[in-house]
Design a protein around this motif. Sequence first.
Motif, PDB file in Angstrom:
ATOM      1  N   TYR A  50      34.051  42.958  43.821  1.00 23.54           N
ATOM      2  CA  TYR A  50      34.999  43.110  44.901  1.00 23.54           C
ATOM      3  C   TYR A  50      36.074  42.032  44.812  1.00 23.54           C
ATOM      4  CZ  TYR A  50      31.333  45.991  46.949  1.00 23.54           C
ATOM      5  OH  TYR A  50      30.390  46.935  47.165  1.00 23.54           O
ATOM      6  N   PRO A  51      37.308  42.356  45.217  1.00 24.62           N
ATOM      7  CA  PRO A  51      38.340  41.317  45.230  1.00 24.62           C
ATOM      8  C   PRO A  51      37.994  40.242  46.245  1.00 24.62           C
ATOM      9  CG  PRO A  51      39.105  43.301  46.368  1.00 24.62           C
ATOM     10  CD  PRO A  51      37.805  43.658  45.704  1.00 24.62           C
ATOM     11  N   SER A  52      38.344  38.995  45.936  1.00 25.40           N
ATOM     12  CA  SER A  52      38.073  37.905  46.867  1.00 25.40           C
ATOM     13  C   SER A  52      39.292  37.662  47.733  1.00 25.40           C
ATOM     14  CB  SER A  52      37.704  36.643  46.088  1.00 25.40           C
ATOM     15  OG  SER A  52      38.724  36.310  45.180  1.00 25.40           O
ATOM     16  N   ARG A  53      39.130  36.824  48.720  1.00 28.92           N
ATOM     17  CA  ARG A  53      40.234  36.568  49.638  1.00 28.92           C
ATOM     18  C   ARG A  53      40.629  35.096  49.571  1.00 28.92           C
ATOM     19  NH1 ARG A  53      35.936  35.794  53.460  1.00 28.92           N
ATOM     20  NH2 ARG A  53      36.349  34.008  54.792  1.00 28.92           N
ATOM     21  N   GLY A 101      39.147  39.900  30.650  1.00 34.44           N
ATOM     22  CA  GLY A 101      38.343  40.972  31.203  1.00 34.44           C
ATOM     23  C   GLY A 101      39.062  42.307  31.153  1.00 34.44           C
ATOM     24  N   CYS A 102      38.481  43.294  31.803  1.00 40.66           N
ATOM     25  CA  CYS A 102      39.026  44.642  31.833  1.00 40.66           C
ATOM     26  C   CYS A 102      40.344  44.660  32.581  1.00 40.66           C
ATOM     27  CB  CYS A 102      38.030  45.582  32.505  1.00 40.66           C
ATOM     28  SG  CYS A 102      38.652  47.245  32.770  1.00 40.66           S
ATOM     29  N   PHE A 103      41.424  45.144  31.932  1.00 44.40           N
ATOM     30  CA  PHE A 103      42.727  45.069  32.578  1.00 44.40           C
ATOM     31  C   PHE A 103      42.833  45.953  33.809  1.00 44.40           C
ATOM     32  CE2 PHE A 103      44.593  47.835  28.853  1.00 44.40           C
ATOM     33  CZ  PHE A 103      43.676  48.841  29.111  1.00 44.40           C
ATOM     34  N   TRP A 104      42.046  47.030  33.867  1.00 41.46           N
ATOM     35  CA  TRP A 104      42.102  47.876  35.059  1.00 41.46           C
ATOM     36  C   TRP A 104      41.534  47.156  36.270  1.00 41.46           C
ATOM     37  CZ3 TRP A 104      39.889  51.556  31.078  1.00 41.46           C
ATOM     38  CH2 TRP A 104      40.916  52.274  30.452  1.00 41.46           C
ATOM     39  N   GLY A 105      40.459  46.401  36.072  1.00 38.11           N
ATOM     40  CA  GLY A 105      39.880  45.652  37.184  1.00 38.11           C
ATOM     41  C   GLY A 105      40.803  44.554  37.670  1.00 38.11           C
ATOM     42  N   GLU A 129      44.076  44.404  37.267  1.00 38.00           N
ATOM     43  CA  GLU A 129      45.254  45.015  37.888  1.00 38.00           C
ATOM     44  C   GLU A 129      44.954  45.462  39.305  1.00 38.00           C
ATOM     45  OE1 GLU A 129      48.613  48.350  36.772  1.00 38.00           O
ATOM     46  OE2 GLU A 129      46.515  48.807  36.315  1.00 38.00           O
ATOM     47  N   ARG A 130      43.800  46.121  39.499  1.00 42.25           N
ATOM     48  CA  ARG A 130      43.455  46.612  40.828  1.00 42.25           C
ATOM     49  C   ARG A 130      43.277  45.465  41.811  1.00 42.25           C
ATOM     50  NH1 ARG A 130      44.643  50.027  44.513  1.00 42.25           N
ATOM     51  NH2 ARG A 130      42.892  50.749  45.808  1.00 42.25           N
ATOM     52  N   TYR A 131      42.719  44.356  41.345  1.00 42.45           N
ATOM     53  CA  TYR A 131      42.538  43.191  42.205  1.00 42.45           C
ATOM     54  C   TYR A 131      43.875  42.742  42.779  1.00 42.45           C
ATOM     55  CZ  TYR A 131      41.592  38.391  43.615  1.00 42.45           C
ATOM     56  OH  TYR A 131      41.507  37.230  44.327  1.00 42.45           O
ATOM     57  N   TYR A 132      44.878  42.597  41.910  1.00 42.38           N
ATOM     58  CA  TYR A 132      46.184  42.118  42.386  1.00 42.38           C
ATOM     59  C   TYR A 132      46.890  43.166  43.246  1.00 42.38           C
ATOM     60  CZ  TYR A 132      45.994  37.770  39.825  1.00 42.38           C
ATOM     61  OH  TYR A 132      45.634  36.509  39.398  1.00 42.38           O
ATOM     62  N   THR A 176      52.554  45.821  39.084  1.00 40.12           N
ATOM     63  CA  THR A 176      51.581  45.471  38.051  1.00 40.12           C
ATOM     64  C   THR A 176      51.630  46.516  36.946  1.00 40.12           C
ATOM     65  OG1 THR A 176      49.766  46.692  39.098  1.00 40.12           O
ATOM     66  CG2 THR A 176      50.045  44.376  39.742  1.00 40.12           C
ATOM     67  N   GLU A 177      51.254  46.109  35.753  1.00 40.16           N
ATOM     68  CA  GLU A 177      51.209  47.029  34.626  1.00 40.16           C
ATOM     69  C   GLU A 177      50.151  46.557  33.635  1.00 40.16           C
ATOM     70  OE1 GLU A 177      54.193  49.023  31.276  1.00 40.16           O
ATOM     71  OE2 GLU A 177      54.809  47.236  32.384  1.00 40.16           O
ATOM     72  N   ALA A 178      49.251  47.445  33.242  1.00 38.02           N
ATOM     73  CA  ALA A 178      48.203  47.121  32.275  1.00 38.02           C
ATOM     74  C   ALA A 178      48.672  47.453  30.871  1.00 38.02           C
ATOM     75  CB  ALA A 178      46.927  47.898  32.598  1.00 38.02           C
TER      76      ALA A 178
END
Length: 344
Positions: free
Chosen positions: A43-46, A257-261, A263-266, A276-278
């Motif tokens: 999960y993304p952190s805060r 790490g995985c660029f999709w993860g 990217e989604r975090y940001y 954003t762009e992977a």
Amino acid sequence: MNLPKAAALLLLVIMAAAALPILSACHFKDPGTPSGPVLTTPYPSRTDERPLLIPEDSPLTEEEAARVAATFDLPLETYDLLRPGGAVDLSRLEEVEIFRVVDGDTLIVMRDDRPVRLRLNGLDAPESYSHHDETMRTHRGESVSRLVSAWLTGRQAYLQFDVESTDPYERLLVYVWLDAHTMVNEVLVREGLAWQHRYPPNTKFNDYFEELEKMAKQEGRGIWGDGKKNLFGYDESNQRAGSGKDMNQKTIYLAGGCFWGVERYYQLLPAGILKTEAGYANGTGADPSYEEVCRGNTGFAETVRVVYDPGEISLTAVLAHFFRIIDPTTRDHQGNDYGDQYRP
């Protein structure tokens, strides 16, 4: 060997090779890595503009506690990268329902349709108004109790035991998980709502809890705050205003790490991220395909281009988020993703 036998042997080899699965994904696991649960994207952190401060002279109201507790599901850290053993395999744990919160370190859960009292292992919390000895009751303990109650009451949870299953008072002594990535015990220590405490021989995570406690103390978070100053490593509110010389946007490339993860975090950050762009960086050749990079012979690293507004989010904050989800000390892998394309 005569010709018919040789032909038969060759046919068997061809048939066995055809039965092997085709390895086309990028998740090549090191043969020496022990088997365990598959890690999904953490999960993304805060990042709090100000850490929670719990006053000494009066408790938080129920409304204040509910408002703060709603943020606990968005963690301060990507705990899977810090915790010994990473994510947990929930299929190995006992599932229960949290019926009631007694105080910051004691819960009542429904187990086999009966209410059972449990003690959170590896920590201790200040005493609340529910303590039988009035001289031990504290406003801070009551605040912690209200926060934990607002966060946990009525939720499904999973119990993990250490060496012993109960404490001297016959309470279950456990680590409580909300999902494969979120342990209640670690969150309470990191949020500054409890301090680590050892109950030998049940000390599987205590060294880890000590590190989380140090973080909370450094930030002046929760029970560790004096209410007078912000001790956070960086103050996002002070970082948001640009210098006046900044353009409306800046760009940074982040690999790890995985660029999709990543990217989604940001993309999920509340402010400041414009685009954003992977893609891939630092390799040989032009326009590599995903399959080519997965084979490991192009030299490319999975990379995310992040365009941000320095007036809304500082470079310091962008990088702080990055190092919360990436472990820069691991070589050629992050979590269960193995390959030089995942290098930090």
